[in-house]
Design a protein around this motif. Structure first.
Motif, mmCIF file in Angstrom:
data_model
loop_
_atom_site.group_PDB
_atom_site.id
_atom_site.type_symbol
_atom_site.label_atom_id
_atom_site.label_comp_id
_atom_site.label_asym_id
_atom_site.label_seq_id
_atom_site.Cartn_x
_atom_site.Cartn_y
_atom_site.Cartn_z
ATOM 1 N N GLY A 157 -8.713 -10.762 5.322
ATOM 2 C CA GLY A 157 -7.292 -10.906 5.016
ATOM 3 C C GLY A 157 -6.378 -10.218 5.995
ATOM 4 O O GLY A 157 -6.798 -9.585 6.961
ATOM 5 N N GLN A 158 -5.095 -10.356 5.724
ATOM 6 C CA GLN A 158 -4.096 -9.766 6.598
ATOM 7 C C GLN A 158 -4.082 -8.255 6.463
ATOM 8 O O GLN A 158 -3.682 -7.559 7.365
ATOM 9 N N ASP A 250 8.731 8.221 25.205
ATOM 10 C CA ASP A 250 8.412 7.359 26.354
ATOM 11 C C ASP A 250 7.706 6.096 25.900
ATOM 12 O O ASP A 250 7.992 5.007 26.359
ATOM 13 N N ASP A 251 6.765 6.302 25.012
ATOM 14 C CA ASP A 251 5.998 5.151 24.566
ATOM 15 C C ASP A 251 5.252 5.531 23.308
ATOM 16 O O ASP A 251 4.952 6.706 23.094
ATOM 17 N N CYS A 252 5.006 4.568 22.461
ATOM 18 C CA CYS A 252 4.199 4.875 21.297
ATOM 19 C C CYS A 252 3.331 3.678 20.929
ATOM 20 O O CYS A 252 3.642 2.545 21.260
ATOM 21 N N THR A 253 2.232 3.986 20.290
ATOM 22 C CA THR A 253 1.357 2.911 19.820
ATOM 23 C C THR A 253 1.070 3.162 18.344
ATOM 24 O O THR A 253 1.159 4.298 17.886
ATOM 25 N N PHE A 254 0.740 2.087 17.647
ATOM 26 C CA PHE A 254 0.605 2.199 16.202
ATOM 27 C C PHE A 254 -0.726 1.719 15.697
ATOM 28 O O PHE A 254 -1.358 0.859 16.308
ATOM 29 N N HIS A 255 -1.102 2.249 14.574
ATOM 30 C CA HIS A 255 -2.253 1.733 13.829
ATOM 31 C C HIS A 255 -1.981 0.270 13.507
ATOM 32 O O HIS A 255 -0.840 -0.146 13.370
ATOM 33 N N GLN A 256 -3.052 -0.475 13.364
ATOM 34 C CA GLN A 256 -2.824 -1.908 13.173
ATOM 35 C C GLN A 256 -2.116 -2.274 11.887
ATOM 36 O O GLN A 256 -1.685 -3.400 11.714
ATOM 37 N N LEU A 260 4.236 -4.669 14.148
ATOM 38 C CA LEU A 260 4.726 -4.413 15.505
ATOM 39 C C LEU A 260 5.966 -5.234 15.829
ATOM 40 O O LEU A 260 6.862 -4.765 16.522
ATOM 41 N N SER A 261 6.028 -6.456 15.309
ATOM 42 C CA SER A 261 7.186 -7.274 15.663
ATOM 43 C C SER A 261 8.457 -6.671 15.066
ATOM 44 O O SER A 261 9.522 -6.735 15.657
ATOM 45 N N PHE A 263 8.903 -3.452 14.598
ATOM 46 C CA PHE A 263 9.236 -2.301 15.427
ATOM 47 C C PHE A 263 9.926 -2.766 16.699
ATOM 48 O O PHE A 263 10.896 -2.180 17.167
ATOM 49 N N ASP A 264 9.431 -3.850 17.241
ATOM 50 C CA ASP A 264 9.987 -4.362 18.484
ATOM 51 C C ASP A 264 11.441 -4.789 18.298
ATOM 52 O O ASP A 264 12.278 -4.540 19.148
ATOM 53 N N ARG A 284 4.114 9.582 23.256
ATOM 54 C CA ARG A 284 4.094 10.404 24.454
ATOM 55 C C ARG A 284 5.528 10.712 24.820
ATOM 56 O O ARG A 284 6.394 9.833 24.793
ATOM 57 N N ASN B 189 -6.129 -18.779 7.243
ATOM 58 C CA ASN B 189 -6.569 -17.392 7.373
ATOM 59 C C ASN B 189 -6.616 -16.958 8.845
ATOM 60 O O ASN B 189 -7.270 -17.611 9.669
ATOM 61 N N PRO B 190 -5.913 -15.870 9.173
ATOM 62 C CA PRO B 190 -5.807 -15.477 10.584
ATOM 63 C C PRO B 190 -7.157 -15.166 11.230
ATOM 64 O O PRO B 190 -7.348 -15.427 12.420
ATOM 65 N N GLU B 229 -1.004 -11.364 12.457
ATOM 66 C CA GLU B 229 -1.656 -11.095 11.184
ATOM 67 C C GLU B 229 -3.126 -10.720 11.285
ATOM 68 O O GLU B 229 -3.689 -10.201 10.340
ATOM 69 N N PRO B 262 5.605 -7.215 21.594
ATOM 70 C CA PRO B 262 5.347 -6.188 20.580
ATOM 71 C C PRO B 262 3.914 -5.657 20.620
ATOM 72 O O PRO B 262 3.658 -4.514 20.252
ATOM 73 N N SER B 265 2.623 -2.138 21.890
ATOM 74 C CA SER B 265 2.602 -0.880 21.126
ATOM 75 C C SER B 265 1.362 -0.758 20.255
ATOM 76 O O SER B 265 1.307 0.088 19.374
ATOM 77 N N HIS B 266 0.395 -1.598 20.455
ATOM 78 C CA HIS B 266 -0.792 -1.526 19.620
ATOM 79 C C HIS B 266 -1.660 -0.329 20.005
ATOM 80 O O HIS B 266 -1.710 0.055 21.166
ATOM 81 N N ALA B 267 -2.306 0.245 19.003
ATOM 82 C CA ALA B 267 -3.128 1.422 19.281
ATOM 83 C C ALA B 267 -4.382 1.056 20.067
ATOM 84 O O ALA B 267 -4.967 1.898 20.742
ATOM 85 N N PRO B 302 5.730 1.851 30.371
ATOM 86 C CA PRO B 302 5.262 2.866 29.408
ATOM 87 C C PRO B 302 3.879 2.592 28.814
ATOM 88 O O PRO B 302 3.054 3.513 28.783
ATOM 89 N N THR B 306 0.631 5.022 28.936
ATOM 90 C CA THR B 306 -0.030 5.486 27.717
ATOM 91 C C THR B 306 -1.537 5.274 27.767
ATOM 92 O O THR B 306 -2.299 6.075 27.235
#
Lengths: 441, 991
Positions: A157-158, A250-256, A260-261, A263-264, A284, B189-190, B229, B262, B265-267, B302, B306
């Motif tokens: 799932g999502q 400066d930059d950041c990354t996120f848990h999945q 993200l869209s 945030f963008d 950072r 389903n993605p 997704e 976007p 910015s993924h980890a 950036p 990173t």
């Protein structure tokens, strides 16, 4: 894609071997052992090509994990997968050691079957995996149809990182802002490079499928609001404190889990968190960093057989705060025969095996200063090569974020269950640690 | 198993009961015991036994003897046990195909199970059992699973299609699984979408020409939606797939970029890198004046930075990629120098890569900082790293003119450290600095000379000798210095010998009076006592030059040399473009195209960037050189050091010694030699201390002339200086060439104007089907390739008494998938004794099956009377495609990469053609000559051929003047084609 995955102990004996592709044979297992594990030289690259087969390896304590392929795979993905696999194994049985791997080899095979299919990584979130791959094989069959489809819909799932139906009597969350501050300073006190790499780690014990929104003093957001006029964010100073108004990230990354869209487009951080502990974001910063300590070295060569070293450290933060676990490491030449140290505070020792004077201070308040001086006796050598003078490095821990980051809010919405944002108990903690904090001398 | 028994003891001492105990049995007769346990009635005991079997399998023991017993355990409710049995099956089914069939029933049954986890498990495992017989049974369950109600089963089934395709591609096509797979791209389903994309991409890779993925704006839109997704891995599959799409226009390109950004910015670093790949590729299509273009550039920096805070292994992958990105678009990271500074604790592989990028980013603005860092690094411990740091200082000097002085003084400081390898490295780079800024830093020569004795590496010795020769007039004791080297002349490596020869000649021309003896000595050492042809050649040329016309000699030897330029180590632009399309993958880590390290047809497709937007620039001239002032694309010199590498270098530099047959034979007149010899002399002059220095000594005109000047090398400035006076003096063997450049032109672009290709050879028709065997129908025919189209020319003769109609033709599966591209066009009935000639166009997209012999083709022809079968053999040249000219670099890499076992040697006898005619003739049949080299009167032609199915064949043909027998060495990843390629050579050359 990944053709096979092997795990070796430090001697190069195979503990786990799983082959996914026909082009990888048993001889690949030996090729890696002979060419990499038993190689005389230091490892020169984490990717090795032996006889048209590529090996990717990572090491955890003395265990080698190697992924093998004959294709032009996505190299970054392979390494990410190997790290992920270490995480999964750690989540299941703790430290990755030879003993643990042997004790859990059936489990590992089961996991490998699930998270890699024909060499393609599949859902590898421990939260999801633990619902149907269990250590003792107790689960697995006596499930109802609903349970089964719940499992599969979660895995595919999502929101693959969280299962439904989680309940806590007390809804609680912990936020840790963990920063490591890195510095390279010239002997004259000029900052050559400095940056903070930070992580926001969250432990969530929340019921249901809560929708969360996280806010911090990000310059872009604050400036935007400033322009908008009113700041109608509730709980603005609820969690955070005073200090700098905003910081430039400066930059950041996120848990999945983070959208993200969103945030963008809006720079807002919204997500449904995994249950338990996970890393929400990494960031950072390089601007306006508070350097908690300044190291002032003074090295003087007295003749050919003596060195005089004096190092002053100054703490540079609010006097009410206390730094802990301070350690200064002053390298000494290889031909050191004896060292005499005098320090005002803490304990200092010459450690011959590490070629360094290690000076430890348990606690130190802000705006203080301390000093160590040492005389180093050298054996005369006819070695022409000059001593390379490695930099003086420092370790410490401080109870604030050197980047200036503040958590402004973390809001929780769960519309289906009857608890509101106010009912959630929230904790925030800031810890700043030294990363590579070096001053050349 | 040592550790296993240790553990056993531990357990005996009371440690807890764990799975590790299964690793313990090493006793004799254990197989027998296991057998008994496997057949036990007790479930627990059974399970224990299976675990033991798996443990033995892991450590590499052969437990295949237990196959039937293990398979018997398969029918169980216990999921854990089932999984273990499956694991065993996957390992051993292939070696016991007959017994594997025993398992089929259980699989089929499991595919119907109520539990979706079990259904998926069954279909997943079945796909891993590579037994032909099983695959047939797999089809039905797979079809059901692809349409299963549960997404978990569907996503597993999607991957299973790729597995099945790997075993039996034809089956997958016949069963229509590919269409079902395409439908899954629209799944709700993605994760199913992601796995379907992954499977399709992989299948598409092995069918380079198929339009399997069929990306269009609608599917792209679906993918972009799924991107938001699905799991991190799914995002990678989708992004990698997106990267192969070519947007219709800049608008579409921009909208895709907007939806991909976007992801930066993924980890997960792999998601980030794949997103970077998509952006780097699609950016190419955006007009540069667009605001969005600038925004995008800013957004890229950036996340790239990173990546450097990731784990070291990922840092390494990131750095290798950043190295490419910086070359393609230097503007992205130009302000980020500091993050590439080396940390004391970085692993060595990270350090070396950072250093590379630092030099690429060095500019006037940051040079002071960079130099300070480099100096720091030069005192570190790791020898490789220190050497590279020293070399980097030299490169900075050449790149940033303002810093040259500071660099030189830094290098002098380092020389004072007296660390042997530092000194040597410093001298090598100082030589390059001299070549960039002549007459500026000669004051340091004295310091350099002090270190003469400590030099023990050939490169450093050669560099030092070059310096002494070049500035002989300012070094008082130059003759003594050079003489000291001369003592051990024969023990020196070739590059030192060559350099010493040149240096002494220079010295003689500058100070003739006191050095006559020395020059005679070196000339005789080089010409009479040496076995090395290059050295002898050069010796003779100097000798003759000096004895014929000392003034001319002076003009030639002491001519002004072109300055070296800054960007000498850039990756060749077309390769760079290809690598940019492979960001994140192994190709970008190795900096090699996938074809250089991937076997078979996979990855043979060369990816290209989309054509540049607006500006009208073609992809031929990407804007790599932006940072530099030079108009011409920078010369790129590959770093191979072996013989083939030499070959390549020679070819790349137009004025070097590749002129055919510059043989120092005494019969030839001095003037003859002069013509040919001068070039080589000049060429060598301009690239100085020989051998490996080519790596950093740029030859600024090489690429330039190849592209722009074509055959007209004569105008190359470096040559003009020396040759200008006597263009008419051509070596005899060049007689037929039209102009000075003609002979050289052949070397660079044989297709380009010098001699027209003669067209491919078509064999006369032969009878394939006898009338008596086919009720009166006689068929004779031949094959031809005309303008890229394969044709089968047939003559149908009716030798019967009645009219023949309704002709049709069909081919059996064959090795290269030949199939009729249209119906057999026999429109009018064929009356008795009439003959009709038809040409049947063929395609190569038919079903493939390996034939024996390889080029055998089985044909069925039908008419109103009956169906007739015959078989014929086609020449392999039919399949040589027109774009079979391999890039020279790729050729080299591939040649080296193909194992020597795959090389086949043949003799082609009785050919009386010279090499140019031969290569022209071969080119008519799409056998392309990439490079030619002449060594001791032997012409070596390096040739490439590409087959329709993407297989490359590389060949080296040696032609000895006057010897009618050619030697042909053929290398190919699929060695079975070699004899057939040889056949084609023989056919073409003899007709």
């Amino acid at each position: 894609m990944i053709g096979g995955l092997f795990i070796y102990n430090h001697k190069g004996e195979v503990l786990i071997s799983r082959v996914y592709r026909d082009d990888i044979g048993r001889n690949a297992v030996d090729a890696f052992r002979v060419n990499v594990i038993h190689a005389r030289q230091q490892v020169r690259s984490p990717v090795t090509n032996i006889a048209r087969t590529s090996f990717f390896h990572v090491k955890r304590s003395n265990i080698w994990l190697a992924a093998v392929t004959k294709q032009n795979v996505n190299a970054a993905m392979v390494f990410e997968f190997l790290y992920k696999m270490c995480d999964v194994m750690t989540a299941y049985f703790g430290k990755i050691s030879e003993e643990n791997i042997k004790n859990n080899f059936v489990l590992i095979y089961e996991l490998l079957d699930e998270i890699l299919d024909f060499g393609y990584p599949q859902n590898s979130e421990t939260g999801a995996l633990k619902t149907f791959i269990t250590q003792q094989g107790i689960k697995g069959q006596p499930q109802t149809k609903e349970e089964q489809s719940q499992i599969t819909s979660q895995v595919t799932g999502q929101i693959g990182w969280r299962r439904e139906g989680i309940k806590y009597r007390r809804n609680e969350l912990f936020l840790d802002v963990l920063e490591s501050v890195n510095l390279l300073m010239s002997p004259q006190g000029q900052v050559l490079s400095a940056h903070v790499s930070g992580r926001v780690v969250m432990k969530s014990y929340l019921s249901g499928m809560p929708e969360c929104k996280f806010g911090m003093n990000d310059k872009i957001v604050i400036d935007k609001q400033g322009k908008g006029g009113t700041t109608d964010e509730p709980g603005k100073s609820e969690l955070g404190g005073s200090g700098k108004q905003s910081i430039a990230i400066d930059d950041c990354t996120f848990h999945q889990c983070v959208r993200l869209s969103k945030f963008d487009s809006e720079r807002s951080i919204s997500f449904i968190p995994p249950d338990g502990e996970y890393e929400l974001m990494r960031y950072r910063t390089t601007k306006d960093i508070i350097l908690p300590f300044r190291v002032i070295p003074l090295v003087r060569e007295v003749g050919r057989t003596k060195l005089e070293v004096k190092v002053v450290i100054k703490s540079n933060f609010k006097p009410s705060l206390l730094a802990q676990k301070i350690e200064v490491r002053i390298p000494t030449p290889l031909n050191t025969s004896g060292v005499q140290v005098i320090c005002m505070k803490g304990k200092a020792k010459y450690k011959a095996s590490e070629n360094a004077i290690v000076w430890k201070i348990k606690r130190m308040a802000g705006m203080k200063e301390s000093q160590i001086s040492a005389e180093i006796e050298l054996l005369p050598t006819n070695d022409k090569k000059k001593w390379a003078r490695p930099p003086i490095s420092m370790n410490f821990e401080v109870p604030f974020a050197p980047s200036g980051l503040k958590v402004r809010y973390l809001k929780v919405f769960e519309s289906k269950l009857n608890y509101s944002d106010h009912d959630v108990i929230k904790w925030v903690r800031y810890i700043g640690r030294s990363g590579i904090y070096e001053t050349r001398c | 198993m040592e550790w296993a028994s240790q553990l056993c003891e531990n357990r005996g001492l009371g440690s807890k009961m764990t799975d590790s105990k299964y690793f313990t049995t090493t006793k004799k007769g254990e197989i027998f015991e296991l057998k008994a346990e496997l057949n036990s009635d007790k479930k627990e005991k059974k399970k224990e036994a299976v675990k033991k079997v798996i443990a033995s399998m892991t450590v590499g023991k052969d437990v295949s003897a237990l196959f039937p017993d293990v398979v018997n355990c398969m029918q169980t409710d216990n999921l854990e046990l089932k999984k273990l049995v499956y694991l065993y099956l996957m390992n051993y089914a292939k070696s016991q195909p007959d017994m594997a069939i025993m398992a089929v029933n259980t699989f089929v049954k499991d595919c119907e199970d109520l539990n979706p986890l079990i259904r998926a498990l069954a279909v997943r495992t079945m796909g891993c059992i590579r037994v032909d017989k099983i695959t047939e049974y797999l089809c039905e369950p797979l079809r059901k699973c692809l349409k299963d109600e549960d997404p978990y089963v569907r996503k597993t089934a999607a991957v299973c299609v790729a597995k099945l395709h790997d075993i039996n591609a034809q089956l997958v096509e016949d069963q229509g699984f590919l269409d079902t797979l395409k439908d899954l791209i629209s799944d709700s389903n993605p994760m199913v979408v992601a796995n379907a994309v992954a499977a399709l991409s992989e299948i598409a890779e092995s069918h380079p020409n198929s339009n399997l993925l069929d990306l269009n704006p609608q599917t792209i839109n679906k993918l972009l939606t799924a991107l938001n997704e699905c799991t991190e891995w799914g995002q990678i599959f989708i992004l990698d797939c997106l990267a192969s799409y070519l947007p219709r226009d800049d608008r579409e390109s921009q909208s895709i970029c907007e939806r991909v950004t976007p992801r930066l910015s993924h980890a997960n670093s792999a998601v980030v890198l794949s997103a970077v790949k998509v952006l780097m590729k699609f950016m190419e299509m955006l007009p540069k004046d667009l605001d969005y273009y600038g925004t995008l550039l800013k957004k890229l920096a950036p996340p790239l930075v990173t990546l450097l805070s990731a784990e070291p292994e990922l840092q390494y992958v990131a750095l290798r990629n950043i190295n490419l990105i910086v070359q393609k678009r230097p503007e992205i990271l130009k302000h980020e120098m500091k993050v590439f500074f080396v940390k004391y604790n970085d692993p060595i592989y990270v350090k070396l890569e950072k250093l590379d990028i630092m030099i690429r980013l060095a500019s006037q603005a940051n040079i002071a900082q960079v130099l300070a860092e480099l100096k720091e690094y030069a005192t570190e411990v790791d020898v490789d790293f220190v050497r590279k740091a020293v070399r980097a200082i030299g490169r900075c000097a050449i790149k940033v003119e303002q810093s040259a002085e500071r660099c030189v003084s830094t290098l002098l400081d380092l020389i004072q450290t007296k660390v042997n390898y530092v000194v040597q490295e410093a001298i090598v780079v100082i030589k390059d600095i001299f070549r960039k800024y002549p007459n500026k830093y000669e004051s340091v020569i004295a310091t350099l000379c002090e270190n003469l004795d400590s030099l023990d590496e050939p490169e450093a010795r050669a560099a030092m000798i070059w310096i002494v020769g070049e500035y002989a007039e300012r070094i008082d004791n130059a003759d003594e210095l050079l003489e000291s080297f001369l003592e051990g002349f024969h023990d020196e490596s070739t590059q030192v010998q060559l350099q010493l020869l040149t240096a002494i000649v220079k010295l003689f021309l500058k100070k003739p009076t006191e050095t006559q003896e020395l020059v005679q000595q070196v000339l005789s050492l080089a010409t009479q006592d040496s076995d090395n042809p290059d050295l002898r050649d050069r010796g003779y040329i100097y000798w003759r030059l000096l004895s014929t016309d000392p003034v001319a000699a002076k003009e030639v030897v002491l001519a002004e040399k072109p300055l070296i330029s800054e960007e000498t180590d850039l990756i060749e632009p077309t390769l760079l473009e290809e690598l940019i399309c492979h960001i994140g993958t192994l190709a970008s880590v190795y900096h090699k195209p996938p074809s250089a390290f991937v076997e078979g047809s996979r990855g043979v497709q060369h990816k290209r960037l989309p054509p540049r937007a607006g500006s009208g620039e073609s992809t031929e001239s990407p804007d790599v050189g932006q940072s530099g002032p030079s108009e011409a694309p920078p010369a790129v010199i590959p770093s191979q050091g072996d013989l083939l590498g030499d070959l390549l270098n020679l070819d790349l530099a137009p004025p070097t010694a590749t002129v055919p047959s510059v043989q120092p034979s005494m019969q030839m007149g001095a003037m003859d030699l002069l013509g040919g010899g001068l070039d080589s002399l000049m060429g060598d002059e301009s690239d100085t201390p020989g051998g490996r220095t080519e790596v950093q000594s740029p030859q600024p005109y090489s690429d330039y002339s190849e592209r722009e000047l074509g055959g007209d090398i004569g105008g190359s400035p470096s040559m003009g200086a020396g040759l200008g006076a006597a263009p008419a003096a051509m070596p005899a063997s060049l007689g037929s060439a039209p102009a000075v450049g003609g002979g050289l032109g052949d070397l660079f672009d044989l297709g380009g104007g010098v001699g027209m290709p003669t067209g491919s050879y078509v064999a006369p028709k032969t009878v394939w089907l006898l009338a008596m065997k086919a009720k009166g129908l006689e068929i004779s025919g031949t094959f031809a390739r005309r303008g890229g189209i394969i044709q089968m020319d047939l003559s149908l003769t009716n030798k019967a008494m009645s009219v023949m109609t309704d002709f049709a033709i069909q081919f059996n599966r064959n090795s290269f998938g030949l199939a009729p591209a249209g119906p057999l066009q026999v429109l009018t009935p064929l009356s008795p004794n009439q003959t009709i000639d038809v040409s049947l166009p063929l395609s190569t997209s038919g079903p493939v099956m390996k034939m024996e012999p390889l080029n055998n083709l089985q044909v069925a022809v039908k008419n109103n009377i009956d169906v007739f079968y015959f078989s014929c053999q086609y020449p392999l040249s039919l399949l040589f495609v027109e774009d079979g000219k391999m890039d020279r670099q790729v050729f080299l890499a591939t040649w080296k990469d193909i194992p020597n076992d795959n090389e086949a040697q043949f003799q082609i006898k009785d050919i009386h053609l010279n090499s140019d005619v031969a290569s022209n003739k071969l080119q008519g049949s799409n056998i392309f000559t990439i490079a030619k080299r002449t060594v001791e009167g032997q012409d070596m032609l390096y040739q490439s051929v590409k087959l329709t199915n993407g297989i490359w064949v590389l060949a080296e043909m040696r032609i000895q003047t006057g010897n009618p027998n050619y030697t042909l060495s053929i290398k190919c990843r699929a060695p079975e084609v070699c004899p057939f390629v040889y056949q084609c050579y023989e056919l073409v050359l003899k007709n």
